[in-house]
Design a protein around this motif. Sequence first.
Motif, mmCIF file in Angstrom:
data_model
loop_
_atom_site.group_PDB
_atom_site.id
_atom_site.type_symbol
_atom_site.label_atom_id
_atom_site.label_comp_id
_atom_site.label_asym_id
_atom_site.label_seq_id
_atom_site.Cartn_x
_atom_site.Cartn_y
_atom_site.Cartn_z
ATOM 1 N N ASN A 75 0.824 -1.211 0.000
ATOM 2 C CA ASN A 75 0.000 0.000 0.000
ATOM 3 C C ASN A 75 0.857 1.258 0.000
ATOM 4 O O ASN A 75 0.554 2.225 -0.708
ATOM 5 C CB ASN A 75 -0.928 0.000 1.223
ATOM 6 C CG ASN A 75 -1.890 1.161 1.195
ATOM 7 O OD1 ASN A 75 -2.718 1.261 0.305
ATOM 8 N ND2 ASN A 75 -1.756 2.069 2.143
ATOM 9 N N SER A 95 -0.382 -1.993 -6.709
ATOM 10 C CA SER A 95 -1.831 -1.793 -6.532
ATOM 11 C C SER A 95 -2.633 -3.023 -6.938
ATOM 12 O O SER A 95 -3.813 -3.128 -6.618
ATOM 13 C CB SER A 95 -2.293 -0.571 -7.335
ATOM 14 O OG SER A 95 -2.420 -0.901 -8.713
ATOM 15 N N GLY A 98 -2.927 -8.763 -4.251
ATOM 16 C CA GLY A 98 -3.917 -9.115 -3.226
ATOM 17 C C GLY A 98 -5.099 -8.164 -3.210
ATOM 18 O O GLY A 98 -5.664 -7.830 -4.238
ATOM 19 N N ASP A 99 -5.462 -7.696 -2.019
ATOM 20 C CA ASP A 99 -6.534 -6.725 -1.852
ATOM 21 C C ASP A 99 -6.065 -5.680 -0.841
ATOM 22 O O ASP A 99 -4.945 -5.780 -0.326
ATOM 23 C CB ASP A 99 -7.824 -7.423 -1.388
ATOM 24 C CG ASP A 99 -7.572 -8.316 -0.175
ATOM 25 O OD1 ASP A 99 -6.990 -7.831 0.811
ATOM 26 O OD2 ASP A 99 -7.942 -9.504 -0.209
ATOM 27 N N ARG A 103 -2.593 -5.650 1.158
ATOM 28 C CA ARG A 103 -1.599 -4.620 0.825
ATOM 29 C C ARG A 103 -1.195 -3.788 2.043
ATOM 30 O O ARG A 103 -0.126 -3.191 2.055
ATOM 31 C CB ARG A 103 -2.144 -3.711 -0.296
ATOM 32 C CG ARG A 103 -2.268 -4.420 -1.634
ATOM 33 C CD ARG A 103 -2.524 -3.466 -2.768
ATOM 34 N NE ARG A 103 -3.835 -2.853 -2.726
ATOM 35 C CZ ARG A 103 -4.925 -3.315 -3.347
ATOM 36 N NH1 ARG A 103 -4.853 -4.442 -4.051
ATOM 37 N NH2 ARG A 103 -6.070 -2.683 -3.268
ATOM 38 N N LYS B 58 -6.786 -8.223 7.710
ATOM 39 C CA LYS B 58 -7.488 -9.489 7.914
ATOM 40 C C LYS B 58 -6.947 -10.120 9.193
ATOM 41 O O LYS B 58 -5.806 -10.557 9.232
ATOM 42 C CB LYS B 58 -7.314 -10.372 6.681
ATOM 43 C CG LYS B 58 -8.087 -9.754 5.514
ATOM 44 C CD LYS B 58 -8.070 -10.515 4.233
ATOM 45 C CE LYS B 58 -9.146 -9.902 3.311
ATOM 46 N NZ LYS B 58 -9.112 -10.439 1.952
ATOM 47 N N MET B 117 -9.637 6.190 2.800
ATOM 48 C CA MET B 117 -8.508 6.262 1.867
ATOM 49 C C MET B 117 -8.832 7.100 0.632
ATOM 50 O O MET B 117 -7.947 7.372 -0.171
ATOM 51 C CB MET B 117 -8.090 4.845 1.421
ATOM 52 C CG MET B 117 -7.355 4.058 2.495
ATOM 53 S SD MET B 117 -7.205 2.301 2.064
ATOM 54 C CE MET B 117 -6.051 2.353 0.713
ATOM 55 N N GLY B 130 -12.881 -1.661 -4.971
ATOM 56 C CA GLY B 130 -12.279 -1.560 -3.634
ATOM 57 C C GLY B 130 -12.735 -2.640 -2.674
ATOM 58 O O GLY B 130 -12.116 -2.867 -1.645
ATOM 59 N N GLU B 132 -12.705 -5.773 -3.303
ATOM 60 C CA GLU B 132 -12.229 -7.067 -3.803
ATOM 61 C C GLU B 132 -11.793 -8.023 -2.695
ATOM 62 O O GLU B 132 -11.763 -9.230 -2.902
ATOM 63 C CB GLU B 132 -11.087 -6.881 -4.813
ATOM 64 C CG GLU B 132 -9.839 -6.267 -4.202
ATOM 65 C CD GLU B 132 -8.749 -5.985 -5.232
ATOM 66 O OE1 GLU B 132 -8.737 -6.643 -6.278
ATOM 67 O OE2 GLU B 132 -7.926 -5.109 -4.961
ATOM 68 N N GLY B 133 -11.497 -7.491 -1.528
ATOM 69 C CA GLY B 133 -11.062 -8.364 -0.428
ATOM 70 C C GLY B 133 -12.189 -8.882 0.446
ATOM 71 O O GLY B 133 -11.929 -9.485 1.483
#
Lengths: 263, 163
Positions: A75, A95, A98-99, A103, B58, B117, B130, B132-133
């Motif tokens: 990030n 970017s 992952g997500d 990041r 996470k 953000m 955004g 996606e996780g």
Amino acid sequence: MYDFAFQTPASVSDAVKMLADDTEAKLLAGGQTFIPVLKQRLNKPSVIVDLNGLGLSGITSAPDKITIGGMTTHNAIMSNPDIQKRIPGLAKMASWIGDTQVRHRGTMGGSLANNDPSACYPTAVLAIGATIVTDQRRIPADEYFQGMFTTALAPEEIVTAIEFPIPEKSNYEKFRNPASRYAMVGVFVAKGPAGIRVAITGAAQDGVFRHTAMEQALATNWSADAIKGIVTPADGLNSDIHASAEYRAHLIGVMTRRAVAGA
Amino acid sequence: MPQVSLTVNGTPHTVEVEGRTLLVELLREKLSLTGTHVGCDTSQCGACVVHIDGYSVKSCTMLAMQAEGAMVTTIEGLAAADGTLHPMQEMFREHHALQCGFCTPGMVMSAIDLVNMHPQGMTEDEIRHGLEGNLCRCTGYHNIVKAIDAAQKLMHPMAQAAE
């Protein structure tokens, strides 16, 4: 997950000593690959040495290079204005890893120490001709990557930073596995101090490699048309349920042309 | 047994854990904060998302010991003491952005970070990307996206006014 002792060293040399004291000790960077590995009991360290809190993160921009601390997160890399402006291919790459949550934790040094054959960063490091800086020495990109999950790092060596010279052009294109988002084929193209280079990830059994036929054609004529006729042999490329080796060979051509066109 | 000291939803705690204890296990099993869910346990679904020092992570893919000294916020820490919901929670309710609710705590925590953000505001496409996780198996995401769009207007009123 098997249990282990969790240790927080006070310095890099302290961390090296912890590794030297116990051959079953392992380093923990962002943990976004290593913690899943531990959960699957694929590794059974006696000691985990945490590299957070040693001041190894941060990005500094000098006239001839950008230095990225080993513990800098994806990030931080994608959102750094100097990287966005001076090495846009690298910012774009970060970017796409992952997500957002991954990041925020995952690090460049951790990824490079692991050298997953589908990891993105090895292509940028190899194509731009970066230098891996460790607590002991400086390792040129050309000597660093030594096959799947294998690097030039000694067991007790720690990546402290990565130095990128500034390329005139850089770009990354990645054909993502629709489920995992890992690179089925990722291509980094760069024109800079290390010459014109094309580095490929996700495709080959041994991990990142340079595509010399593409590089030679681009050296004569930097354009997507210049590499249109180049056929990549499928020998040594991965074949799995997601794509055959022939399909990956085809993707390498497509993604390299896109990367050059967008650079 | 090792100890970890951290602040969760404004309250300091010192907890005995094993080296291998995950942050989500500390939250759920030691502190009984069961709003943070374990879905996939493989860092894909996002049901376990919490904030560490303001950033979404996470919690199934972070060791409890790594949270030493951290400020952790979970879904339980969002509403005000008098029960007033966080704007993101309020908009999830307003726009019916949940069905079974299993993914919701993680969705809300990720969504707040996403809005933080992007103080300049996000398009619908950026909101979808955004997320996606985080996986949702019920809603088809549409109402979640609507809720986040509404919440960003409440959280960043100036950005919207400038458009």
